[in-house]
Design an enzyme around this catalytic site. Structure first.
Site, PDB file in Angstrom:
ATOM      1  N   SER A 108       0.848  -1.197   0.000  1.00 59.94           N
ATOM      2  CA  SER A 108       0.000   0.000   0.000  1.00 59.94           C
ATOM      3  C   SER A 108       0.877   1.239   0.000  1.00 59.94           C
ATOM      4  CB  SER A 108      -0.860  -0.007   1.265  1.00 59.94           C
ATOM      5  OG  SER A 108      -1.379   1.277   1.499  1.00 59.94           O
ATOM      6  N   SER A 109       0.358   2.317  -0.605  1.00 59.04           N
ATOM      7  CA  SER A 109       1.143   3.560  -0.616  1.00 59.04           C
ATOM      8  C   SER A 109       1.315   4.135   0.782  1.00 59.04           C
ATOM      9  CB  SER A 109       0.487   4.601  -1.527  1.00 59.04           C
ATOM     10  OG  SER A 109      -0.778   4.974  -1.031  1.00 59.04           O
ATOM     11  N   CYS A 110       0.449   3.738   1.735  1.00 59.31           N
ATOM     12  CA  CYS A 110       0.549   4.358   3.061  1.00 59.31           C
ATOM     13  C   CYS A 110       1.631   3.711   3.915  1.00 59.31           C
ATOM     14  CB  CYS A 110      -0.788   4.351   3.775  1.00 59.31           C
ATOM     15  SG  CYS A 110      -1.314   2.739   4.269  1.00 59.31           S
ATOM     16  N   TYR A 137      -0.525  -0.983  10.874  1.00 60.70           N
ATOM     17  CA  TYR A 137      -0.881  -1.562   9.573  1.00 60.70           C
ATOM     18  C   TYR A 137       0.336  -1.572   8.653  1.00 60.70           C
ATOM     19  CZ  TYR A 137      -3.024  -1.708   4.907  1.00 60.70           C
ATOM     20  OH  TYR A 137      -3.355  -2.017   3.605  1.00 60.70           O
ATOM     21  N   LYS A 141       2.256  -4.701   6.744  1.00 65.69           N
ATOM     22  CA  LYS A 141       2.377  -4.797   5.279  1.00 65.69           C
ATOM     23  C   LYS A 141       3.847  -4.847   4.848  1.00 65.69           C
ATOM     24  CE  LYS A 141      -1.698  -5.047   3.420  1.00 65.69           C
ATOM     25  NZ  LYS A 141      -2.040  -6.086   2.444  1.00 65.69           N
ATOM     26  N   HIS A 180     -12.640   4.841   4.236  1.00 67.30           N
ATOM     27  CA  HIS A 180     -11.692   5.814   3.723  1.00 67.30           C
ATOM     28  C   HIS A 180     -12.465   7.052   3.263  1.00 67.30           C
ATOM     29  CE1 HIS A 180      -8.976   2.262   3.394  1.00 67.30           C
ATOM     30  NE2 HIS A 180      -8.134   3.172   3.841  1.00 67.30           N
TER      31      HIS A 180
HETATM   32  P1  GDP Z   1      -5.386   7.997   4.706  1.00 67.16           P
HETATM   33  O1  GDP Z   1      -5.178   8.235   3.244  1.00 67.16           O
HETATM   34  O2  GDP Z   1      -4.662   6.800   5.228  1.00 67.16           O
HETATM   35  O3  GDP Z   1      -5.091   9.232   5.521  1.00 67.16           O
HETATM   36  O4  GDP Z   1      -6.898   7.602   4.937  1.00 67.16           O
HETATM   37  P2  GDP Z   1      -8.341   8.250   4.740  1.00 67.16           P
HETATM   38  O5  GDP Z   1      -8.846   7.954   3.377  1.00 67.16           O
HETATM   39  O6  GDP Z   1      -9.154   7.749   5.876  1.00 67.16           O
HETATM   40  O7  GDP Z   1      -8.173   9.827   4.923  1.00 67.16           O
HETATM   41  C1  GDP Z   1      -7.627  10.651   3.945  1.00 67.16           C
HETATM   42  C2  GDP Z   1      -7.780  12.112   4.315  1.00 67.16           C
HETATM   43  O8  GDP Z   1      -9.153  12.483   4.203  1.00 67.16           O
HETATM   44  C3  GDP Z   1      -7.357  12.490   5.738  1.00 67.16           C
HETATM   45  O9  GDP Z   1      -6.716  13.754   5.667  1.00 67.16           O
HETATM   46  C4  GDP Z   1      -8.705  12.617   6.457  1.00 67.16           C
HETATM   47  O10 GDP Z   1      -8.663  13.495   7.564  1.00 67.16           O
HETATM   48  C5  GDP Z   1      -9.563  13.212   5.341  1.00 67.16           C
HETATM   49  N1  GDP Z   1     -11.012  13.044   5.538  1.00 67.16           N
HETATM   50  C6  GDP Z   1     -11.926  14.028   5.423  1.00 67.16           C
HETATM   51  N2  GDP Z   1     -13.164  13.601   5.704  1.00 67.16           N
HETATM   52  C7  GDP Z   1     -13.049  12.280   5.967  1.00 67.16           C
HETATM   53  C8  GDP Z   1     -13.990  11.262   6.315  1.00 67.16           C
HETATM   54  O11 GDP Z   1     -15.179  11.478   6.449  1.00 67.16           O
HETATM   55  N3  GDP Z   1     -13.506   9.997   6.503  1.00 67.16           N
HETATM   56  C9  GDP Z   1     -12.163   9.718   6.359  1.00 67.16           C
HETATM   57  N4  GDP Z   1     -11.742   8.456   6.533  1.00 67.16           N
HETATM   58  N5  GDP Z   1     -11.246  10.671   6.055  1.00 67.16           N
HETATM   59  C10 GDP Z   1     -11.677  11.921   5.869  1.00 67.16           C
END
Ligand code: GDP
Length: 314
Positions: A108-110, A137, A141, A180
Site C-alpha cells: 500500500s502507498s501508506c 498496519y 504490510k 476511507h
Molecule cells: P489515509 O489516506 O490513510 O489518511 O486515509 P483516509 O482515506 O481515511 O483519509 C484521507 C484524508 O481524508 C485524511 O486527511 C482525512 O482526515 C480526510 N477526511 C476528510 N473527511 C473524511 C472522512 O469522512 N472519513 C475519512 N476516513 N477521512 C476523511
C-alpha cells in the site's frame, strides 16, 4: 496464467479481491477459486496449507487484509497488525510449502515513510519514519513484502508485490467511522442532500493531497503484473495525479448534487500530508490507469445508490 489455470483469490469479498475476480472472469479464466471466511480462516496456517495442498492453485492473489480509514487504523492498531501479519504468514508460507507457481501480494502507498519524496519512488520504502496513524498496519504490510522477498531469495519462489495508492470503487466500505475518505464523503454528501442538511463537515483541514485509483484499474494492473513481472522489486500502481481533500470534497459535492455548505473540522487528523506514487516503473512496463477520477466517482456513486444506500440507512 492461462484460461485453464486454477487461480485462488484470497479476500474475494473485499474491494480489491472482488475486482480481481471480476477481472479474471472477464478474461475467461474458468477456474477461479474463492473461499469465504467461514470456509477458510486465512489466519490459520494449518488450514491454509491443507487447502493449498488439496486444491493446488497455480496462482494466488493475496488480496485479503484488514484495512480501514484513518480513524479505524488509529483506534484499532492491535487488530490491524495482528490480523495482517497472521494472514500474510499463513498464506505466503503455505504457498511456498505447497509449491504454488506464483503469488501476488498487495502492499500500500501508506506504508512509505510519512515524509517520502513526492511522487514516491519504490526505493523510498524503509527510508524514514512512518505516519503514526497507520503505523501498525504499515509494519504488518512491510513484513509481508519482506516475507515475499525473503522466500524468493532463500527458496527461489515467485512472490511479487504491487503497491496500490488509495483505492475506491464498487464494493467499498461506506461505514462513516471506518471508511476511507472517498466512500465516507460520498455517503455523507448523499445523506445531507437527502436530509436537506445545510452543512457537510469534512475531517481535517482539507489540505492533504491524495491520489485515488479505481479498483477496476488496480485489478487490471494486478493481472498485468502476474503475467509480466518477476522478482522482488515492488511496483507502484497509481494514476500519477493527486487532489487535495478539499478538491475531492468539491468533486463529490458536485457529483452528488449537494448544494449546501462544506466545512472543515481541523480537530480531526489530516494524516500524511501527501502520498502521490511515482508510477514510472509500471508505465515503462506498458501499463497505465484508464479510469478518470470524475468518471470513477460517478460510477461508484451509482453503485452506492443501487447497493449500499439502503443498507447504510438501516
Ligand atoms: P489515509 O489516506 O490513510 O489518511 O486515509 P483516509 O482515506 O481515511 O483519509 C484521507 C484524508 O481524508 C485524511 O486527511 C482525512 O482526515 C480526510 N477526511 C476528510 N473527511 C473524511 C472522512 O469522512 N472519513 C475519512 N476516513 N477521512 C476523511
Amino acid at each position: 496464467m492461462n484460461a485453464g489455470d486454477r487461480v485462488f483469490v484470497a479476500g474475494h469479498r473485499g474491494l480489491v479481491g472482488s475486482a480481481i475476480v471480476r477481472r479474471l472472469e472477464a478474461e475467461g479464466l474458468r477456474d477461479v477459486l474463492v473461499r469465504t471466511r467461514d470456509e477458510l480462516d486465512l489466519t490459520d496456517r494449518g488450514a491454509v496449507l491443507d487447502f493449498f495442498l488439496a486444491e493446488r492453485p497455480a496462482h494466488v492473489f493475496l488480496a485479503a487484509a484488514r484495512v480501514g480509514g484513518i480513524l479505524a487504523n488509529d483506534t484499532y492498531p492491535a487488530d490491524f497488525i495482528r490480523e495482517n501479519l497472521a494472514i500474510e504468514l499463513s498464506v505466503i508460507d503455505a504457498a511456498h510449502r505447497a509449491g504454488l507457481e506464483k503469488l501476488l501480494f498487495l502492499g500500500s502507498s501508506c506504508i512509505y515513510p510519512r515524509l517520502a519524496p513526492q511522487p514516491i519512488p519504490e526505493t523510498a520504502l524503509l527510508t524514514g519514519p512512518l505516519e503514526p496513524t497507520n503505523e501498525a498496519y504499515a509494519i504488518a504490510k512491510i513484513a509481508g513484502i519482506e516475507l515475499c522477498r525473503a522466500y524468493n531469495r532463500q527458496h527461489g519462489t515467485r512472490f511479487i508485490t504491487a503497491m496500490p495508492t488509495n483505492l475506491y470503487g464498487p464494493g467499498d466500505n461506506f461505514d462513516l467511522e471506518r471508511a476511507h475518505v472517498l466512500p465516507a464523503l460520498l455517503r455523507r454528501f448523499h445523506e445531507a442532500r437527502a436530509g436537506g442538511d445545510p452543512v457537510v463537515t469534512v475531517w481535517g483541514t482539507g489540505t492533504p493531497r491524495r491520489e485515488f485509483l479505481h479498483v477496476d484499474d488496480l485489478a487490471d494492473a494486478c493481472v498485468f503484473l502476474m503475467r509480466n513481472h518477476e522478482g522482488s522489486d515492488i511496483v507502484n500502481v497509481g494514476t500519477g495525479t493527486d487532489v487535495t481533500i478539499a478538491g475531492l470534497a468539491a468533486l463529490i459535492r458536485d457529483v452528488v448534487g449537494y448544494e449546501g455548505e462544506v466545512r472543515f473540522d481541523p480537530s480531526r487528523p489530516d494524516g500524511t500530508p501527501r502520498k502521490l506514487l511515482d508510477v514510472g516503473r509500471l508505465r515503462a512496463m506498458g501499463w497505465s490507469a484508464r479510469i478518470g477520477l470524475r468518471e470513477g466517482v460517478e460510477s461508484t456513486y451509482r453503485w452506492f445508490l443501487e447497493h449500499a444506500s439502503a443498507a447504510a440507512r438501516s
